[in-house]
Scaffold this motif. Structure first.
Motif, PDB file in Angstrom:
ATOM      1  N   ASN A  64       0.984  -1.115  -0.020  1.00  0.00           N
ATOM      2  CA  ASN A  64       0.002   0.001   0.024  1.00  0.00           C
ATOM      3  C   ASN A  64       0.865   1.393  -0.061  1.00  0.00           C
ATOM      4  OD1 ASN A  64      -2.381  -1.392  -0.075  1.00  0.00           O
ATOM      5  ND2 ASN A  64      -3.229  -0.463   1.714  1.00  0.00           N
ATOM      6  N   ALA A  65       2.015   1.657   0.819  1.00  0.00           N
ATOM      7  CA  ALA A  65       2.982   2.323   0.822  1.00  0.00           C
ATOM      8  C   ALA A  65       3.501   2.851  -0.533  1.00  0.00           C
ATOM      9  CB  ALA A  65       3.957   2.330   1.893  1.00  0.00           C
ATOM     10  N   SER A  66       3.652   1.635  -1.297  1.00  0.00           N
ATOM     11  CA  SER A  66       4.277   1.776  -2.509  1.00  0.00           C
ATOM     12  C   SER A  66       3.272   2.404  -3.608  1.00  0.00           C
ATOM     13  CB  SER A  66       4.780   0.574  -3.170  1.00  0.00           C
ATOM     14  OG  SER A  66       3.728  -0.272  -3.550  1.00  0.00           O
ATOM     15  N   LEU A  67       1.993   2.173  -3.404  1.00  0.00           N
ATOM     16  CA  LEU A  67       0.869   2.499  -4.356  1.00  0.00           C
ATOM     17  C   LEU A  67       0.576   4.181  -3.971  1.00  0.00           C
ATOM     18  CD1 LEU A  67       0.372  -0.474  -5.016  1.00  0.00           C
ATOM     19  CD2 LEU A  67      -2.079   0.334  -4.869  1.00  0.00           C
ATOM     20  N   HIS A  68       0.662   4.585  -2.716  1.00  0.00           N
ATOM     21  CA  HIS A  68       0.474   5.851  -2.211  1.00  0.00           C
ATOM     22  C   HIS A  68       1.822   6.612  -2.751  1.00  0.00           C
ATOM     23  CE1 HIS A  68      -3.004   5.509   0.215  1.00  0.00           C
ATOM     24  NE2 HIS A  68      -2.236   4.552   1.220  1.00  0.00           N
ATOM     25  N   SER A  69       2.818   6.026  -2.853  1.00  0.00           N
ATOM     26  CA  SER A  69       3.911   6.733  -3.593  1.00  0.00           C
ATOM     27  C   SER A  69       4.024   6.718  -5.008  1.00  0.00           C
ATOM     28  CB  SER A  69       5.217   6.106  -3.015  1.00  0.00           C
ATOM     29  OG  SER A  69       5.470   6.048  -1.593  1.00  0.00           O
ATOM     30  N   GLY A  70       2.915   6.130  -5.668  1.00  0.00           N
ATOM     31  CA  GLY A  70       2.893   6.256  -7.239  1.00  0.00           C
ATOM     32  C   GLY A  70       3.286   5.160  -7.988  1.00  0.00           C
TER      33      GLY A  70
END
Length: 340
Positions: free
Chosen positions: A292-298
């Motif tokens: 999820n953190a990677s998705l939030h980072s684009g």
């Protein structure tokens, strides 16, 4: 020239394995391709993680071995993405296998603490995102339950033997149309998916839901907040409903395949997770937070997705008296209004 002891690994001083010091690995001195190959993520995201976890990791190493937060994050990412504590990974960043293990423990705990921040079932969405996939209306998220193999635990081993006969932890997942996880809960692998759902926080959260529904496969019971496929579709409209349901629900399968591909410690190729069920569950949840953190980072949810045929679920083991009449009427309405 003085060597900064604060960034040396004590194992190297005590046992003399190798001669590398942690200040010799410089994130800025290597290419993004190198970082992607060895740690699974580009430089910007790794630096973001270091900043996110720095305070917690610094606090945890204050009384023990002073390995920098940067090296701890790299060690953990190296394990998550390779599934191995091999010395070659430690050699890249200059630490021993034992220190690799300690770093993974610290980073895993730090990431699990961040789970409420990154995995939340919020209502900041539009039904249109899901409807654009295959025309299925009102979808809040897609539900699945996956298994991650672990070694046989020392106690209550039978509780972790799943229906395929191996020891595992189960993870009940819900994701949105972009592959972002809205919910992730771990359970003993021996529990049936329906029992996990009944006991889950997700079940309590959605009991009083008045708008929209999850999509789940035939293992789950039909509820007003959980739409399942028709067991025996007899009309073109019912066939279209089932097809749209399957195509939309496939997002959950694609998402977890992508998570396993990025985080090879979960895919079983290097063997089962060699930890207790509790620690294995924490590693699984930490990987979900990183996803999820990677998705939030684009980053793209499915950049590393591998293609495999979907496993066809068996039908529900639902007794006639347990059927939800209101949910069946709602499903008929959806078929009539959107697929006829």
């Amino acid at each position: 020239m003085a060597i900064p002891i604060a960034i040396l690994d004590c194992d190297l001083l005590l046992h003399g394995r190798g001669h590398k010091t942690l200040d010799r690995f410089d994130l800025d001195s290597v290419s993004n391709d190198f970082l992607l190959t060895n740690f699974g993520f580009p430089r910007d995201f790794i630096l973001y993680l270091v900043e996110l976890l720095k305070e917690t990791l610094s606090r945890r190493t204050l009384r023990s071995r002073a390995i920098s937060p940067e090296v701890q994050v790299l060690a953990a990412l190296g394990f998550y993405t390779s599934g191995s504590f091999q010395t070659s990974m430690g050699d890249i960043i200059g630490i021993s296998q034992a220190s690799m293990s300690r770093c993974v423990t610290n980073v895993t705990k730090a990431l699990v603490e961040k789970a409420p921040q990154f995995i939340t079932f919020n209502r900041d969405f539009t039904f249109q995102e899901f409807q654009r996939v295959a025309g299925f209306p009102g979808v809040l998220g897609v539900l699945d339950c996956v298994q991650v193999a672990i070694k046989a635990p020392n106690s209550e081993a039978s509780s972790y033997v799943n229906k395929k006969g191996f020891h595992s932890v189960a993870c009940q997942l819900v994701c949105n149309a972009r592959g972002l996880l809205l919910s992730a809960e771990t359970w003993p692998g021996g529990l049936r998916d329906t029992k996990i759902l009944q006991r889950s926080a997700l079940h309590k959260q959605l009991q009083d839901n008045k708008e929209g529904w999850l999509l789940g496969d035939g293992r789950y019971p039909l509820k007003k907040w959980l739409m399942t496929p028709l067991e025996s579709p007899g009309t073109d409209a019912e066939l279209r409903y089932n097809l749209a349901h399957m195509m939309t629900r496939e997002i959950a399968d694609r998402t977890f395949r992508a998570i396993q591909t990025r985080f090879r410690c979960l895919d079983g190729i290097k063997g089962n997770l060699q930890y207790s069920p509790e620690r294995s569950s924490s590693i699984l949840l930490a990987c979900c937070v990183l996803h999820n953190a990677s998705l939030h980072s684009g980053l793209d949810a499915w950049t590393l997705e591998r293609t495999e045929p979907l496993e066809q679920p068996k039908g529900p083991e639902q007794k006639l008296e347990d059927r939800d009449g209101e949910a069946e009427e709602l499903r008929k309405k959806i078929v009539l209004e959107h697929f006829s």
